[in-house]
Design an enzyme around this catalytic site. Sequence first.
Site, PDB file in Angstrom:
ATOM      1  N   ARG A 233     -14.899  33.315  -3.786  1.00 61.97           N
ATOM      2  CA  ARG A 233     -14.020  32.211  -3.429  1.00 61.97           C
ATOM      3  C   ARG A 233     -13.102  31.921  -4.616  1.00 61.97           C
ATOM      4  O   ARG A 233     -13.516  32.042  -5.772  1.00 61.97           O
ATOM      5  CB  ARG A 233     -14.835  30.936  -3.115  1.00 61.97           C
ATOM      6  CG  ARG A 233     -15.547  30.944  -1.779  1.00 61.97           C
ATOM      7  CD  ARG A 233     -14.588  30.887  -0.585  1.00 61.97           C
ATOM      8  NE  ARG A 233     -15.292  30.856   0.681  1.00 61.97           N
ATOM      9  CZ  ARG A 233     -15.531  31.919   1.458  1.00 61.97           C
ATOM     10  NH1 ARG A 233     -15.106  33.123   1.107  1.00 61.97           N
ATOM     11  NH2 ARG A 233     -16.178  31.779   2.603  1.00 61.97           N
ATOM     12  N   HIS A 281      -7.396  37.729   1.421  1.00 58.11           N
ATOM     13  CA  HIS A 281      -8.726  37.380   1.934  1.00 58.11           C
ATOM     14  C   HIS A 281      -9.111  38.290   3.106  1.00 58.11           C
ATOM     15  O   HIS A 281      -9.388  37.833   4.219  1.00 58.11           O
ATOM     16  CB  HIS A 281      -8.772  35.904   2.350  1.00 58.11           C
ATOM     17  CG  HIS A 281     -10.166  35.352   2.408  1.00 58.11           C
ATOM     18  ND1 HIS A 281     -10.473  34.037   2.118  1.00 58.11           N
ATOM     19  CD2 HIS A 281     -11.355  35.938   2.738  1.00 58.11           C
ATOM     20  CE1 HIS A 281     -11.778  33.845   2.257  1.00 58.11           C
ATOM     21  NE2 HIS A 281     -12.331  34.983   2.640  1.00 58.11           N
TER      22      HIS A 281
HETATM   23  P1  NAP Z   1     -25.973  34.977  -0.160  1.00 56.93           P
HETATM   24  O1  NAP Z   1     -26.778  35.987   0.588  1.00 56.93           O
HETATM   25  O2  NAP Z   1     -26.274  33.547   0.024  1.00 56.93           O
HETATM   26  O3  NAP Z   1     -26.105  35.358  -1.714  1.00 56.93           O
HETATM   27  C1  NAP Z   1     -25.656  34.512  -2.734  1.00 56.93           C
HETATM   28  C2  NAP Z   1     -26.144  35.059  -4.063  1.00 56.93           C
HETATM   29  O4  NAP Z   1     -25.610  34.238  -5.118  1.00 56.93           O
HETATM   30  C3  NAP Z   1     -27.674  34.999  -4.205  1.00 56.93           C
HETATM   31  O5  NAP Z   1     -28.134  36.131  -4.878  1.00 56.93           O
HETATM   32  C4  NAP Z   1     -27.884  33.754  -5.077  1.00 56.93           C
HETATM   33  O6  NAP Z   1     -29.046  33.792  -5.887  1.00 56.93           O
HETATM   34  C5  NAP Z   1     -26.667  33.812  -5.964  1.00 56.93           C
HETATM   35  N1  NAP Z   1     -26.383  32.495  -6.534  1.00 56.93           N
HETATM   36  C6  NAP Z   1     -26.048  31.353  -5.885  1.00 56.93           C
HETATM   37  N2  NAP Z   1     -25.868  30.338  -6.765  1.00 56.93           N
HETATM   38  C7  NAP Z   1     -26.106  30.864  -7.986  1.00 56.93           C
HETATM   39  C8  NAP Z   1     -26.093  30.334  -9.298  1.00 56.93           C
HETATM   40  N3  NAP Z   1     -25.806  29.051  -9.534  1.00 56.93           N
HETATM   41  N4  NAP Z   1     -26.391  31.150 -10.325  1.00 56.93           N
HETATM   42  C9  NAP Z   1     -26.713  32.446 -10.107  1.00 56.93           C
HETATM   43  N5  NAP Z   1     -26.735  33.026  -8.885  1.00 56.93           N
HETATM   44  C10 NAP Z   1     -26.432  32.247  -7.835  1.00 56.93           C
HETATM   45  O7  NAP Z   1     -24.419  35.159   0.147  1.00 56.93           O
HETATM   46  P2  NAP Z   1     -23.658  36.468   0.662  1.00 56.93           P
HETATM   47  O8  NAP Z   1     -23.827  36.621   2.127  1.00 56.93           O
HETATM   48  O9  NAP Z   1     -24.020  37.601  -0.214  1.00 56.93           O
HETATM   49  O10 NAP Z   1     -22.124  36.015   0.415  1.00 56.93           O
HETATM   50  C11 NAP Z   1     -21.658  35.638  -0.858  1.00 56.93           C
HETATM   51  C12 NAP Z   1     -20.286  35.020  -0.768  1.00 56.93           C
HETATM   52  O11 NAP Z   1     -19.301  36.020  -0.497  1.00 56.93           O
HETATM   53  C13 NAP Z   1     -20.081  34.018   0.377  1.00 56.93           C
HETATM   54  O12 NAP Z   1     -20.594  32.750   0.031  1.00 56.93           O
HETATM   55  C14 NAP Z   1     -18.570  34.012   0.517  1.00 56.93           C
HETATM   56  O13 NAP Z   1     -18.008  32.998  -0.295  1.00 56.93           O
HETATM   57  C15 NAP Z   1     -18.130  35.368  -0.014  1.00 56.93           C
HETATM   58  N6  NAP Z   1     -17.546  36.229   1.054  1.00 56.93           N
HETATM   59  C16 NAP Z   1     -16.255  36.648   0.913  1.00 56.93           C
HETATM   60  C17 NAP Z   1     -15.690  37.472   1.863  1.00 56.93           C
HETATM   61  C18 NAP Z   1     -14.294  37.988   1.731  1.00 56.93           C
HETATM   62  O14 NAP Z   1     -13.722  38.509   2.693  1.00 56.93           O
HETATM   63  N7  NAP Z   1     -13.685  37.897   0.568  1.00 56.93           N
HETATM   64  C19 NAP Z   1     -16.446  37.871   2.987  1.00 56.93           C
HETATM   65  C20 NAP Z   1     -17.742  37.422   3.102  1.00 56.93           C
HETATM   66  C21 NAP Z   1     -18.295  36.595   2.120  1.00 56.93           C
HETATM   67  P3  NAP Z   1     -30.524  33.717  -5.213  1.00 56.93           P
HETATM   68  O15 NAP Z   1     -30.648  34.968  -4.384  1.00 56.93           O
HETATM   69  O16 NAP Z   1     -31.439  33.712  -6.362  1.00 56.93           O
HETATM   70  O17 NAP Z   1     -30.527  32.468  -4.379  1.00 56.93           O
HETATM   71  C1  GLV Z   2     -15.384  35.165   4.345  1.00 57.20           C
HETATM   72  O1  GLV Z   2     -14.798  34.830   3.383  1.00 57.20           O
HETATM   73  C2  GLV Z   2     -16.696  34.747   4.697  1.00 57.20           C
HETATM   74  O2  GLV Z   2     -17.239  33.862   4.028  1.00 57.20           O
HETATM   75  O3  GLV Z   2     -17.240  35.288   5.677  1.00 57.20           O
END
Ligand code: NAP
Ligand code: GLV
Length: 318
Positions: A233, A281
Amino acid sequence: MAIAILCGKDKLDHEAHAWLATSLKSELLTLDSNLDIQIWPEITDQNQIECALVWRYRLGELNKFPHLKGIFSLGAGVDYLFTDPQLPKNIPITRIVDPTMARDITQYVVTAILNYICRNDHWRICQQQKKWGKQPPFNFADKTVGIMGLGFLGSRLADALTHLQINTIGWSKTPKQIENVKCYASENEFKTFLNNTDILVCLLPHTQETENIINNELIAELRDQAYIINVARGALLVEEDLIAALNRGKLSGASLDVFRLEPLDTKHIFWSHAKIRVTPHIAAVTNPVTIAHQVLENYRRLLQGKPLLNQVDVQRGY
Ligand code: NAP
Ligand code: GLV
C-alpha cells in the site's frame, strides 16, 4: 435476504470498477441462480441486505443496512474498511485469499526483480541511443531479495523465488519457516533483515504499525544501491524519503504499484523520475472467476451461522 456489491468510493470510481461488480454478480448467479444480488447504488431495499461484498466503497454506506451480518472484502487488503468512521461494529469481516492472486503478484514481482538485476532499463536506453553500452555480466548470486510480510502472498513469492535460485530472506511479525528462506521476525530482527537486503519487496498490510515503515531510517539499513518494490500500500512509503535516497544514490531504483493517493496525480514526481517505474495498482487484481466460490461458500456459512473462511482479525487490522 440479499447480497449487496459496493465498489468505488464515488461515481467515477464506481464506473471504473463496474466490471468487477457485474462480473462477480454474474459468476455468483452461475453458481446459484436463486441469489438476490444488488449492485450499489441501485439497492432496491436496504432492509433486505444481509451481506456486503465491498471494494473501496463510499464510506458510510454499510451503516445503511440495518440487517447486515457479514462484510466480505473483495481484495486481500482490508485497510480501507478501517477508514470508515461508520463501519458497523461486531460484524465479521473476511478478505480474499486466492492462489491466483498469489500467482499474479509473484509474476509481477519476479518481472520487476529480473528487470532490475538484468539492467533492462540500461539496455533500453542504450538501444534508443544506438550505443553498445556493454557492462560486466549481471550476477544473481550477488543480490538478496528481502520480503517484508510473509503472509499468504509473501510466503508464496518467497517460495517461487527460491525455485528461481534467487537468494531470498523474509521478515514478519511472528516467526515463520519456509524452505531455503532465512526468516526473521519481530522488531528485534528487523535491522539484521534489512542489513542483508539488496531488493526490498513490501507485502505488509497497511496498519497503524506499518504506516510509513519505508522511511529514511529503514532505507539507511539496506545495503547500498538497494532497490525497492512496493506492492503493498502507498501509505507504507514515505515518498520524500524515497526520492531523497534515490537522488543521493543510496537507492538505485524503485518499482511502485501502489500510492498514497490513487489515481496518482499527473503532477506527481514519480511519473517522471528516471529511477522509478510506476504501474497503476495492477500487480494482482481481484479475479471474479476465481473468487466466486469462496465468496459463495462464506455467504452460505454466514446464513448457517458457521465460522467464516479468511476472517480478518479486527484488533490486528489484517
Ligand atoms: P497476510 O496474509 O495477512 O500477510 C501479512 C503479513 O504481514 C504476515 O506475514 C504478517 O505477519 C506481516 N505483518 C503484519 N504486520 C506486521 C508488522 N507490524 N511487522 C511485521 N510483519 C507484519 O496478507 P497478504 O494476503 O499476504 O497481503 C498482503 C498485502 O498485500 C495486503 O494487505 C494488500 O495491502 C497487498 N496487496 C496488494 C495487491 C496489489 O495489487 N498491489 C494485491 C493484493 C494484496 P504474521 O504472519 O506474523 O502475522
Ligand atoms: C489489492 O490491492 C488487494 O488488496 O487485493
